[in-house]
Structures are given as structure tokens and as C-alpha cells.
Design a protein around this motif. Structure first.
Motif, mmCIF file in Angstrom:
data_model
loop_
_atom_site.group_PDB
_atom_site.id
_atom_site.type_symbol
_atom_site.label_atom_id
_atom_site.label_comp_id
_atom_site.label_asym_id
_atom_site.label_seq_id
_atom_site.Cartn_x
_atom_site.Cartn_y
_atom_site.Cartn_z
ATOM 1 N N THR A 1 -11.466 -0.151 -2.446
ATOM 2 C CA THR A 1 -10.031 -0.211 -2.735
ATOM 3 C C THR A 1 -9.635 -1.485 -3.458
ATOM 4 O O THR A 1 -8.857 -1.443 -4.429
ATOM 5 C CB THR A 1 -9.232 -0.087 -1.423
ATOM 6 O OG1 THR A 1 -9.585 1.136 -0.771
ATOM 7 C CG2 THR A 1 -7.738 -0.112 -1.688
ATOM 8 N N LEU B 1 -12.712 -0.617 2.112
ATOM 9 C CA LEU B 1 -11.903 -1.738 1.638
ATOM 10 C C LEU B 1 -12.484 -2.353 0.376
ATOM 11 O O LEU B 1 -11.739 -2.776 -0.521
ATOM 12 C CB LEU B 1 -11.800 -2.793 2.747
ATOM 13 C CG LEU B 1 -11.039 -2.363 4.015
ATOM 14 C CD1 LEU B 1 -11.097 -3.468 5.062
ATOM 15 C CD2 LEU B 1 -9.601 -1.999 3.689
ATOM 16 N N PRO C 1 -3.118 -0.456 -2.124
ATOM 17 C CA PRO C 1 -3.891 -0.006 -0.964
ATOM 18 C C PRO C 1 -3.946 1.505 -0.886
ATOM 19 O O PRO C 1 -3.299 2.226 -1.654
ATOM 20 C CB PRO C 1 -3.111 -0.593 0.218
ATOM 21 C CG PRO C 1 -1.705 -0.664 -0.275
ATOM 22 C CD PRO C 1 -1.803 -1.013 -1.742
ATOM 23 N N SER C 2 -4.737 1.980 0.067
ATOM 24 C CA SER C 2 -4.862 3.420 0.296
ATOM 25 C C SER C 2 -3.596 3.954 0.954
ATOM 26 O O SER C 2 -2.893 3.237 1.663
ATOM 27 C CB SER C 2 -6.079 3.695 1.175
ATOM 28 O OG SER C 2 -6.152 5.059 1.514
ATOM 29 N N SER D 1 -6.208 -0.880 5.325
ATOM 30 C CA SER D 1 -6.005 -1.014 3.882
ATOM 31 C C SER D 1 -4.553 -1.340 3.553
ATOM 32 O O SER D 1 -4.271 -2.193 2.704
ATOM 33 C CB SER D 1 -6.426 0.290 3.184
ATOM 34 O OG SER D 1 -6.173 0.233 1.805
#
Length: 363
Positions: free
Chosen positions: A85, A82, A119-120, A146
Motif C-alpha cells: 500500500t 502495508l 490507504p486501503s 492501513s
């Protein structure tokens, strides 16, 4: 049939070629030649949703409840992912603002920053983690965390770094929470519910899991490029600027992969968790980015703003697919095997004793 030098070379080349990468570029070519439009685009969208739902159902059926619970508790892995990211990646994206305005332009520069705060991606991260034999349960939790945080943090970071939105508001895309629950969480829980009846069957048919992994990614690639072709964003950018944007996307992906790998190694994470950190920390979500961009930016700027995301997403699919296939063939030996059962003391010490001399007579 006798083997000639030419046929031998062809066979060696066929063994070295990664046919899945060829299939990825084939999906791109099909999308460029025959993009899905109108009803076909809607059908492709629903087919992609069904494939992803089936993928997560199968993951739920394969994972034991204890493994899923361990994945939720694995904060030693989730926190660095996180941080990469939503902290390190935005800092990397800010480097685009150092370029002169005439190099990329305001819209593409905003697009690079928007890419950096996304986000991922969930389905691709888990599919690549599965292909590379990583920690699938942790990947599911990390990518889901995420995405949920991205619903809140991405608009905040976009407003702070880009000043997106006409009225300066901070919209929260609450509908994405419902999409996560319906498309990802519910199929996973359904798989968990029926796991006791089908887990053995799935264990004997691992090819089915591989087909779902690869098929879902191919569908995502085709759907993404179809959107690009139908919206005409590829015709609005000069070849030189498009090439520069591709170089920036490659540099961002390389830096993200390097940071994810180095941070996981510094934390001394096991091999399966390093694989998870690699794919969850370096990927960006096209599924989250497109609807968020439509809310955050004016309608006439959305197509150009998401172009960096389209390039990055395509690049991450190709690079991460090749990386996952390579990692699947380079598994590390389990460190617990030689240490879990030490040899018994008598067996280890007996060979070290000198032999007893034979007796030659009575004393």
C-alpha cells in the motif's frame, strides 16, 4: 410450459449473469440520472454510515474473541499488505510522471500520485473478503491498520511526491481517527459484547450478512457517483483523456492485484489469508481520500485531483465484486483433513499380510 430453444438460451444466460455486477452498474446509472443533492446527499451519507456500522456490528457478533485476537497478531499478513500500500503502490504511481504533460495534465498527474499513496479501504475490503470466504478478522485488522497509518503516511508521501499544500505543511487528519473509532471500532466491540446472545441466531440467518455486505457496497457506489455528478468533474475532462485515465486505473489495479497475490503465495499463506491480502492490498479508500484531498490541495483543484481516485474506486468495486463472487465458489480443500487423524497401524497393515493357509492334518 414446454421449453423452446429461445427460452432455454435465456435461462442459461440468466444463470451465467452475475446479477450483483448488474446491480452495481444499476447503482451507477441511478446516480447519473438521479444524483443525491443537498438534503438527499446528507441522507445518503447518513444511511451509508448506518449500513457500515451495522455491517461491523454483525462482524463483531460473528467473530469469536480468539479469532479477533489472532487477526491482530497476524503480522505475517499485515506487513506485506502495508508494504504494497505505502511502498510498491507509490512506485507504480510515479510512472504517471513519465508521461508528457499534455497527455494528462498537471492536475490529473497529481491525482494519480495522490491515489497511489492512499490507504486501503476498510468497509469494501472486509465486505469483499467476507463474500470470498476469506479471513474476515485479519481483513478488519489489516484494513484498519492501513487507514490509521494512512492518516500519517499519506500526507507525508503526498508532500514528498507531489508537493501538495499551499504552505508546504504536513496536515494530519486527526478527525479520521475519531471516525474510525465511532463508525467501525465501536460497532465491532458492541457486536463482540452481545455475541453470546445472538451468534447462534446469526449463524442460522447468513442471508442477513450477505445483504449487509452487498447493500453497503451499493450505497458506497451510489454516494461516490452522486458526488461526481454534483461537482461536475466529469464535464471538465475530454473523452480521450478520460479514457486514458481509465486505462491507467485499470493497469494500476491489475498490477496491485497481481503483486498482492504473488506476494501472498511467496509467503505460503493459506487460502483465506491470500484472499485477505488480495482485497486489502489492492483497494484504495475513497472515504479517506476525499477529505484528505480537500486539506492537501487548493479548493479549485480538488475536483480534478480526485478524479483518478473516483475512476479507480469504481473500477475496484466492479472488479473486486466479480472476483469475490468467483472466489466464493472455488474454495480449496482443507489440507489438515487427511493428515490430522492418520489411520491406525493395525488397520493399515492387516490387508498387506498373506492369508493363513488352512490346516490339513496333525503333525
Amino acid at each position: 410450459m414446454p421449453q423452446t430453444p429461445l427460452t432455454g438460451a435465456v435461462r442459461r444466460l440468466a444463470r451465467r449473469v452475475d446479477w450483483y455486477i448488474v446491480a452495481l452498474f444499476g447503482a451507477i446509472g441511478v446516480a447519473a440520472l438521479v444524483p443525491a443533492e443537498r438534503e438527499a446527499a446528507e441522507a445518503v451519507s447518513w444511511l451509508t454510515r448506518i449500513a457500515i456500522g451495522l455491517l461491523f456490528f454483525l462482524y463483531g457478533a460473528r467473530l469469536s474473541p480468539q479469532a479477533a485476537l489472532d487477526g491482530v497478531r497476524h503480522w505475517r499478513l499485515h506487513l506485506p499488505v502495508l508494504a504494497l500500500t505505502f511502498a510498491a503502490f507509490p512506485l507504480l504511481g510515479l510512472a504517471a510522471e513519465l508521461l508528457p504533460d499534455r497527455v494528462l495534465g498537471a492536475e490529473l498527474t497529481a491525482g494519480v500520485l495522490f491515489l497511489a499513496v492512499l490507504p486501503s479501504t476498510v468497509q469494501s475490503s472486509i465486505a469483499f473478503t467476507s463474500l470470498a470466504r476469506g479471513n474476515v478478522a485479519a481483513a478488519l485488522c489489516s484494513a484498519s491498520f492501513s487507514t490509521v497509518l494512512g492518516v500519517l503516511l499519506t500526507p507525508l508521501l503526498a508532500v514528498a511526491l507531489i508537493g501538495a499544500g499551499e504552505d508546504g505543511g504536513i496536515p494530519v487528519v486527526l478527525g479520521q481517527l475519531g471516525d474510525i473509532a465511532v463508525q467501525l471500532l465501536l460497532p465491532f466491540l458492541a457486536g463482540q459484547a452481545v455475541r453470546r446472545w445472538i451468534s447462534d441466531w446469526l449463524g442460522r440467518h447468513r442471508t442477513l450478512i450477505g445483504l449487509c455486505d452487498r447493500g453497503s457496497i451499493l450505497l458506497v457506489v451510489y454516494a461516490a457517483f452522486s458526488r461526481g455528478m454534483t461537482t461536475g468533474i466529469w464535464q471538465r475532462v475530454s473523452p480521450g483523456r478520460l479514457a486514458l485515465l481509465g486505462v491507467l486505473a485499470a493497469l494500476l489495479l491489475g498490477a496491485a492485484l497481481l503483486l498482492a497475490d504473488r506476494s501472498a503465495r511467496l509467503l505460503r499463506l493459506p487460502r483465506e489469508d491470500r484472499v485477505t491480502a488480495l482485497f486489502c492490498g489492492a483497494t484504495k479508500s475513497l472515504a479517506s481520500g476525499l477529505p484528505m484531498a480537500s486539506v492537501l490541495f487548493p479548493a479549485d483543484e480538488v475536483a480534478m485531483t480526485v478524479l483518478p481516485l473516483m475512476l479507480y474506486h469504481t473500477l475496484q468495486l466492479v472488479v473486486c465484486a466479480a472476483l469475490a463472487r468467483r472466489l466464493s465458489r472455488t474454495r480449496e480443500p482443507a489440507p489438515s483433513a487427511p493428515t490430522s487423524a492418520p489411520p491406525p497401524a493395525p488397520a493399515a497393515s492387516t490387508p498387506a499380510l498373506p492369508p493363513t493357509p488352512p490346516r490339513t492334518g496333525r503333525r
